[in-house]
Design a protein around this motif. Sequence first.
Motif, PDB file in Angstrom:
ATOM      1  N   ASN A   6       0.702  -1.194   0.077  1.00  0.00           N
ATOM      2  CA  ASN A   6      -0.019  -0.125   0.059  1.00  0.00           C
ATOM      3  C   ASN A   6       0.795   1.265  -0.091  1.00  0.00           C
ATOM      4  O   ASN A   6       0.683   2.119   0.759  1.00  0.00           O
ATOM      5  CB  ASN A   6      -1.079  -0.159   1.153  1.00  0.00           C
ATOM      6  N   ALA A  29       0.801   4.521   3.411  1.00  0.00           N
ATOM      7  CA  ALA A  29      -0.390   4.517   3.833  1.00  0.00           C
ATOM      8  C   ALA A  29      -0.821   5.410   4.901  1.00  0.00           C
ATOM      9  O   ALA A  29      -1.868   5.991   5.013  1.00  0.00           O
ATOM     10  CB  ALA A  29      -1.210   3.145   3.824  1.00  0.00           C
ATOM     11  N   ASP A  30       0.167   5.270   6.142  1.00  0.00           N
ATOM     12  CA  ASP A  30      -0.075   6.117   7.260  1.00  0.00           C
ATOM     13  C   ASP A  30       0.347   7.610   7.066  1.00  0.00           C
ATOM     14  O   ASP A  30       0.308   8.366   8.191  1.00  0.00           O
ATOM     15  CB  ASP A  30       0.862   5.366   8.487  1.00  0.00           C
ATOM     16  N   GLY A  31       0.559   7.920   5.858  1.00  0.00           N
ATOM     17  CA  GLY A  31       1.112   9.495   5.589  1.00  0.00           C
ATOM     18  C   GLY A  31       2.393   9.697   5.706  1.00  0.00           C
ATOM     19  O   GLY A  31       2.942  10.910   5.498  1.00  0.00           O
ATOM     20  N   SER A  32       3.458   8.827   6.170  1.00  0.00           N
ATOM     21  CA  SER A  32       4.774   9.005   5.998  1.00  0.00           C
ATOM     22  C   SER A  32       5.317   9.071   4.640  1.00  0.00           C
ATOM     23  O   SER A  32       4.800   8.512   3.816  1.00  0.00           O
ATOM     24  CB  SER A  32       5.212   7.991   6.860  1.00  0.00           C
TER      25      SER A  32
END
Length: 51
Positions: A6, A29-32
Amino acid sequence: MSQFENVTIIKAANLYFEGKVSSRTVLFADGSRKTLGLMLPGEYTFGTEAA
């Protein structure tokens, strides 16, 4: 971990040393956000404006 799930890879690359060194942005996916660098064999000297 042998692979990332992802993620989005930004197609546009930053190119250095006549294209022998490149970096691409990888968005998770976690924005990192991380950078993936690829280098062909050779000797390179990098400099920065900031410490």
